[in-house]
Design an enzyme around this catalytic site. Structure first.
Site, PDB file in Angstrom:
ATOM      1  N   HIS A 135      -6.738  -5.944  -0.992  1.00 44.49           N
ATOM      2  CA  HIS A 135      -5.751  -4.865  -1.072  1.00 44.49           C
ATOM      3  C   HIS A 135      -4.364  -5.516  -1.102  1.00 44.49           C
ATOM      4  CE1 HIS A 135      -4.235  -0.870  -1.020  1.00 44.49           C
ATOM      5  NE2 HIS A 135      -3.884  -0.832   0.249  1.00 44.49           N
TER       6      HIS A 135
ATOM      7  N   ASP B  27      -8.959  -3.443  -6.432  1.00 43.85           N
ATOM      8  CA  ASP B  27      -8.362  -3.093  -5.146  1.00 43.85           C
ATOM      9  C   ASP B  27      -9.412  -2.415  -4.262  1.00 43.85           C
ATOM     10  OD1 ASP B  27      -7.036  -1.663  -3.070  1.00 43.85           O
ATOM     11  OD2 ASP B  27      -5.187  -1.617  -4.228  1.00 43.85           O
TER      12      ASP B  27
ATOM     13  N   SER C 242       0.826  -1.206   0.000  1.00 43.30           N
ATOM     14  CA  SER C 242       0.000   0.000   0.000  1.00 43.30           C
ATOM     15  C   SER C 242       0.865   1.263   0.000  1.00 43.30           C
ATOM     16  CB  SER C 242      -0.961  -0.038   1.197  1.00 43.30           C
ATOM     17  OG  SER C 242      -1.939   0.976   1.093  1.00 43.30           O
TER      18      SER C 242
END
Length: 446
Positions: free
Chosen positions: A375, A308, A212
């Site tokens: 994610h 995502d 991330s």
């Protein structure tokens, strides 16, 4: 290729066979080699899994908790978290054949784009080491279990904790008496110096990875990571769910572009971004991975879900873009989306594929793009390497794709025929993750 004359029919059988073999092009050999490589790797992984429990029981295991190490001399180096506390990392020593190999993984956790949001953040583990867990398990790409992590289980492994709010790219000149410490770049450099003195300077192989916002940090610092390591070392980078898009939300607003503008302005990120990009456009645009990747020279591997869920909830359907709440259930659970919403999600997926397709022919860039509503995937066993991991053609997992790319160094140009393949997402029911059944596509650019 030699031309065939009218006398070719008179060739002897052995010569005919020889000429027939020569008809194969270099691409045919590359395809055959790739198929053999996948089969060989699958056999190798299966063999390793079958031996792992008996052979490695005496070695460090993935269930062991890894302690937090605070940066030495943090005050002297001015490397401080948002609240002024010392930054930290978790370190687990390598062993055996991996004793001179290093995996550095950067924690994710979004960004803060204003003084109030950064002030709130400093009372959490994302802004202060005072609030960080003192012991954490290493799993997925950080695991020491060879069955779960066959390529990196015995490497020196480091998880860098994220406490600056700007992907380790902020600069203290931007603090301006705010009572906050914008020291991301300083933290990055200080931790690198400390790890180099611990043994990283002798690395034979090194992988910088991140999830991330940590994936974005990996992209920002990939080339500088290569520069501080020995020239003879093999160095590569992996960004997991770090390819954030500059896309408009459902209301037509450029929410993410505006947000990145605020982050870049608040913490002075321009100094950490590529100078060629900064010369052509404003710093906030240079913070998007589609621009960063253009200038990366170090071999790079992207792991990214086409759906995502963080980007769907914060870029496509951010708070305030849906005042009537039509998307409320869909943005939390993709199975609750109606046909029109699915079309919007599919369009967003198309934007991602278009963005990464630009790098398809870059020999030093590999990709694994699956169609899961998830994610980050590299730190979780279920998505990293398990029976339920996302697979291309029911065979190629993230681990195997990375193994082919980074161990065998197969390039995108040699293996372009693997571009569009069907992928199944994992079926496990785990928090914040859902299965997509009807429109799965994956790309493997090994």
């Amino acid at each position: 290729m030699p031309s065939w004359s009218s006398s070719s029919s008179a060739l002897t059988a052995p010569n005919l066979r020889l000429r027939t073999l020569r008809i194969w092009s270099s691409k045919d050999y590359a395809i055959a080699a790739f198929i053999f490589l996948i089969l060989f790797s699958l056999l190798l992984f299966s063999h390793l899994d079958s031996r792992s429990h008996s052979r490695y029981d005496s070695q460090p295991h993935h269930s062991k908790l890894v302690p937090l190490t605070l940066l030495r001399n943090a005050n002297q180096t001015r490397a401080l978290c948002l609240d002024g506390s010392a930054p930290g990392y978790h370190f687990q020593s390598g062993f055996g054949s991996g004793s001179r190999n290093w995996l550095i993984h950067i924690e994710g956790g979004g960004w803060c784009n204003s003084i109030p949001s950064c002030y709130q953040r400093k009372f959490t583990h994302l802004g202060s080491s005072d609030h960080m867990e003192k012991l954490i398990p290493f799993s997925g790409i950080l695991s020491s279990d060879p069955a779960q992590n066959p390529d990196f289980f015995n490497w020196n492994k480091v998880k860098i904790r994220y406490c600056d709010g700007a992907s380790f790219a902020g600069h203290p000149e931007s603090e301006r008496g705010s009572g906050l410490f914008f020291r991301g770049q300083v933290i990055w450099e200080a931790i690198m110096d400390e790890l180099l003195s611990t043994g990283l300077s002798n690395a034979k192989q090194a992988l910088l990875s991140g999830c991330s916002a940590g994936g974005l940090a990996t992209l920002i610092h990939c080339d500088s990571f290569r520069q501080v390591l020995p020239k003879e070392a093999t160095v590569k980078c992996l960004a997991d769910a770090g390819f954030f898009l500059d896309e408009k939300d459902i209301s037509g607003n450029s929410t993410m572009r505006s947000f990145y503008h605020d982050v870049a302005q608040l913490q002075g990120l321009a100094k950490s971004l590529h100078k060629d990009c900064i010369a052509k456009m404003e710093p906030s645009k240079c913070l998007f991975p589609s621009e960063i990747a253009k200038n990366i020279k170090t071999p790079l591997f992207l792991v990214h879900p086409a759906y995502d869920f963080w980007q769907i909830r914060n870029i496509l359907v951010p708070q305030g873009s849906d005042p009537d709440g039509h998307w409320q259930r869909c943005r939390l659970d993709i199975r609750s989306c109606n046909a029109n919403m699915i079309d919007k999600l599919d369009s967003y997926r198309g934007s991602l594929l278009k963005a990464v397709n630009e790098f398809q022919q870059r020999k030093e860039i590999g990709m694994f793009i699956d169609s899961c509503f998830v994610h980050c995937q590299t730190e979780m066993e279920v998505t990293w390497h398990s029976p339920n991991s996302p697979k291309i053609n029911d065979k190629v997992t993230i681990v195997l794709a990375l193994h082919i790319c980074c161990v065998y160094n197969i390039s995108t140009q040699d293996m372009a025929f693997t571009q569009f393949l069907l992928s199944d997402c994992f079926m496990a029911v785990i928090p914040n993750m859902n299965f997509i059944s009807d429109f799965n596509n994956a790309i493997l650019f090994p």
